[in-house]
Motif scaffolding. Sequence first.
Motif, PDB file in Angstrom:
ATOM      1  N   LYS A  64       0.987  -0.955   0.133  1.00  0.00           N
ATOM      2  CA  LYS A  64       0.483   0.452   0.110  1.00  0.00           C
ATOM      3  C   LYS A  64       0.992   1.135   0.238  1.00  0.00           C
ATOM      4  O   LYS A  64       1.108   2.280  -0.624  1.00  0.00           O
ATOM      5  N   ALA A  74      -6.872  10.046  -1.859  1.00  0.00           N
ATOM      6  CA  ALA A  74      -6.885   9.994  -0.405  1.00  0.00           C
ATOM      7  C   ALA A  74      -5.778  10.474   0.742  1.00  0.00           C
ATOM      8  O   ALA A  74      -4.555   9.612  -0.284  1.00  0.00           O
ATOM      9  N   VAL A 110      -9.124   5.732   8.315  1.00  0.00           N
ATOM     10  CA  VAL A 110      -8.802   4.472   7.546  1.00  0.00           C
ATOM     11  C   VAL A 110      -7.423   4.128   8.127  1.00  0.00           C
ATOM     12  O   VAL A 110      -6.327   4.687   7.752  1.00  0.00           O
ATOM     13  N   LYS A 162      -4.822   0.711   6.699  1.00  0.00           N
ATOM     14  CA  LYS A 162      -3.988  -0.245   6.349  1.00  0.00           C
ATOM     15  C   LYS A 162      -3.193  -0.304   6.632  1.00  0.00           C
ATOM     16  O   LYS A 162      -2.341   0.263   6.712  1.00  0.00           O
ATOM     17  N   VAL A 171      -7.444  -4.068   6.263  1.00  0.00           N
ATOM     18  CA  VAL A 171      -8.135  -2.235   6.135  1.00  0.00           C
ATOM     19  C   VAL A 171      -9.606  -2.296   7.458  1.00  0.00           C
ATOM     20  O   VAL A 171     -10.386  -2.693   7.678  1.00  0.00           O
ATOM     21  N   ILE A 230     -11.975   0.984   9.398  1.00  0.00           N
ATOM     22  CA  ILE A 230     -12.525   2.162   9.188  1.00  0.00           C
ATOM     23  C   ILE A 230     -12.797   2.224  10.330  1.00  0.00           C
ATOM     24  O   ILE A 230     -14.042   1.191  11.356  1.00  0.00           O
ATOM     25  N   GLU A 269      -5.091   6.863   6.395  1.00  0.00           N
ATOM     26  CA  GLU A 269      -5.046   7.733   6.137  1.00  0.00           C
ATOM     27  C   GLU A 269      -6.596   8.468   5.614  1.00  0.00           C
ATOM     28  O   GLU A 269      -8.065   7.986   6.405  1.00  0.00           O
ATOM     29  N   GLU A 270      -7.111   9.477   4.964  1.00  0.00           N
ATOM     30  CA  GLU A 270      -8.625  10.076   5.013  1.00  0.00           C
ATOM     31  C   GLU A 270      -9.015   9.211   4.636  1.00  0.00           C
ATOM     32  O   GLU A 270      -9.372   8.579   3.510  1.00  0.00           O
ATOM     33  N   PHE A 271     -10.597   9.542   5.636  1.00  0.00           N
ATOM     34  CA  PHE A 271     -11.768   8.801   5.081  1.00  0.00           C
ATOM     35  C   PHE A 271     -12.921   9.244   4.074  1.00  0.00           C
ATOM     36  O   PHE A 271     -12.767  10.505   3.888  1.00  0.00           O
ATOM     37  N   LEU A 272     -12.218   8.919   2.936  1.00  0.00           N
ATOM     38  CA  LEU A 272     -13.236   9.673   2.122  1.00  0.00           C
ATOM     39  C   LEU A 272     -15.297   8.817   1.559  1.00  0.00           C
ATOM     40  O   LEU A 272     -14.910   7.486   2.135  1.00  0.00           O
ATOM     41  N   GLU A 294     -18.171   3.549  -5.073  1.00  0.00           N
ATOM     42  CA  GLU A 294     -17.112   3.356  -5.343  1.00  0.00           C
ATOM     43  C   GLU A 294     -18.235   1.824  -6.520  1.00  0.00           C
ATOM     44  O   GLU A 294     -18.466   1.189  -6.818  1.00  0.00           O
ATOM     45  N   MET A 322     -13.113   5.242  -5.988  1.00  0.00           N
ATOM     46  CA  MET A 322     -14.689   5.894  -5.468  1.00  0.00           C
ATOM     47  C   MET A 322     -14.722   7.725  -6.088  1.00  0.00           C
ATOM     48  O   MET A 322     -14.221   8.248  -6.698  1.00  0.00           O
ATOM     49  N   ILE A 378      -8.909   4.300  -4.360  1.00  0.00           N
ATOM     50  CA  ILE A 378      -9.107   3.343  -2.856  1.00  0.00           C
ATOM     51  C   ILE A 378      -7.388   2.660  -3.036  1.00  0.00           C
ATOM     52  O   ILE A 378      -7.405   3.074  -2.147  1.00  0.00           O
ATOM     53  N   GLU A 379      -7.971   1.772  -3.756  1.00  0.00           N
ATOM     54  CA  GLU A 379      -6.517   1.078  -4.199  1.00  0.00           C
ATOM     55  C   GLU A 379      -6.178   0.627  -6.067  1.00  0.00           C
ATOM     56  O   GLU A 379      -6.889   1.039  -6.490  1.00  0.00           O
TER      57      GLU A 379
HETATM   58  P1  AMP Z   1      -8.836  -1.797   0.129  1.00  0.00           P
HETATM   59  O1  AMP Z   1      -8.846  -2.835   0.594  1.00  0.00           O
HETATM   60  O2  AMP Z   1      -7.559  -0.635   0.173  1.00  0.00           O
HETATM   61  O3  AMP Z   1      -9.801  -2.041  -1.302  1.00  0.00           O
HETATM   62  O4  AMP Z   1      -9.889  -1.513   1.417  1.00  0.00           O
HETATM   63  C1  AMP Z   1     -11.716  -2.101   1.340  1.00  0.00           C
HETATM   64  C2  AMP Z   1     -12.608  -0.894   1.590  1.00  0.00           C
HETATM   65  O5  AMP Z   1     -12.931  -0.419   2.952  1.00  0.00           O
HETATM   66  C3  AMP Z   1     -12.569  -0.173  -0.123  1.00  0.00           C
HETATM   67  O6  AMP Z   1     -13.650  -1.390  -0.099  1.00  0.00           O
HETATM   68  C4  AMP Z   1     -13.053   0.703   0.694  1.00  0.00           C
HETATM   69  O7  AMP Z   1     -14.816  -0.247   1.166  1.00  0.00           O
HETATM   70  C5  AMP Z   1     -12.531   1.019   2.033  1.00  0.00           C
HETATM   71  N1  AMP Z   1     -12.005   1.891   2.509  1.00  0.00           N
HETATM   72  C6  AMP Z   1     -10.656   2.194   2.194  1.00  0.00           C
HETATM   73  N2  AMP Z   1     -10.129   3.015   2.066  1.00  0.00           N
HETATM   74  C7  AMP Z   1     -10.907   3.677   2.663  1.00  0.00           C
HETATM   75  C8  AMP Z   1     -10.969   5.289   1.765  1.00  0.00           C
HETATM   76  N3  AMP Z   1      -9.601   6.002   2.261  1.00  0.00           N
HETATM   77  N4  AMP Z   1     -12.122   6.010   2.727  1.00  0.00           N
HETATM   78  C9  AMP Z   1     -13.005   5.512   3.010  1.00  0.00           C
HETATM   79  N5  AMP Z   1     -13.610   4.117   2.822  1.00  0.00           N
HETATM   80  C10 AMP Z   1     -12.175   3.481   1.873  1.00  0.00           C
END
Ligand code: AMP
Length: 390
Positions: free
Chosen positions: A77, A92, A115, A117, A127, A129, A157-160, A164, A245, A254-255
């Motif tokens: 990440k 984010a 968030v 990670k 991950v 939240i 990470e900042e929450f967005l 998605e 997103m 997001i990833e």
């Molecule tokens: P990821 O493994 O990075 O895809 O994260 C898994 C899930 O967490 C994502 O599909 C999002 O629903 C949620 N998520 C990850 N990062 C954020 C973020 N910065 N803000 C809000 N939701 C997030």
Amino acid sequence: MKVLVIGGGGREHAIVDALSRSPQAEKIYCAPGNAGIARQAECIAIKDTDVERLRDFAVEKGIDLPTKSATRIESSKDFAKELMRKYGIPTAAFRTFDNYEEASAYVKAGPLPTVLKYDGLAAGKGVVIAETQEQADEALRDMLLDNKFGKGRVVVEEFLTGPEFSFMCFVSGTKVWPMVLAQDHKRAYDGDKGPNTGGMGAYSPLPFITAEDEAYALEHIMKPTAAAMAAEGCPFEGVLYGGLMKTPQGIKVIEFNARFGDPETEVVLPRLKSDIVDIFRAVAEGGDAETEWHDFAALGVVLASKGYPGAYDKGFEIKGLDKVEGAVYHMGTKAEGGKVVTAGGRVLFVVGRGATIPEAREAALRDVGRIECDNLFHRTDIGHWALSGK
Ligand code: AMP
Ligand code: GLY
């Protein structure tokens, strides 16, 4: 051309299905495959993690299409975030920590939710939240003090907010061929309730993403990311998956994943009009390829074993597969004495097609009704984001 597909889930079944539509794929192997894939490819009993045996097999059979990719964009990440920062790719705001006290203090100084990670491959479980400081501290303790996932770092990470969606592109260095968009449904039950899963359904296209949004994501996210990886000396070859997103401040990352998404692939590839072998060859060897797409909507529903994503039993007979009118991709099945039986958490992916998303959903649910098995459940509201106009 001889092609070897590695894996044994719904995604690999959809890839085998797309390959079987190509006049160029004379021979399709799949390792290890499953009961459904076995109808369209020769299944080979080699585990998808047994890289040495897979290589030997590919050499022995003269496989023309192996692919490789710069997977660091998925496995780290921190690497992905630093790359985005350096090249101005919207994502984010974040900071990376290896020290518990510093991470906790940073969270305290910022807004909640936040968030967290874990930096490393944590099979989707890394991950968190955090809605409160206590939750954040607990997760940070797991990740940094108790090393629950291994010895690693944490990206805070900042929450967005916003819907998605998944944007997959075929990439060969700086060349990028976009696929049509899809959306996954992570939660186990209707109304997006229940625990997170590997995905309970997906559909394509996405009415809430405009043509301008899509062009923005291609020009400002996917193409610059491919160019950045080439510039960093790790050019990407394969499928680059953008988990994006649509936030009130624009589209953000997001990833990234370095592979086809699952179950998105099962609704995206059925819409591919062009020959996938031409595309794979262009990805692996450079050159050009056409990527044309059908206009119809595809919507797929996962049939999962009762109990999934927790503990579940296997070995239940599945009947009625021959009555289904659309496509069924097998995610976790096995042939046993002439019967098809359940062999995983996610078992089948039933795809409906239609001129519109509601029609595709009706077609999928009609086919779900034709499948008989005592130990399966499914969601009935796949596509609700599109239908509610959110
Ligand atoms: P990821 O493994 O990075 O895809 O994260 C898994 C899930 O967490 C994502 O599909 C999002 O629903 C949620 N998520 C990850 N990062 C954020 C973020 N910065 N803000 C809000 N939701 C997030
Ligand atoms: N559907 C999400 C993924 O493949 O990572």
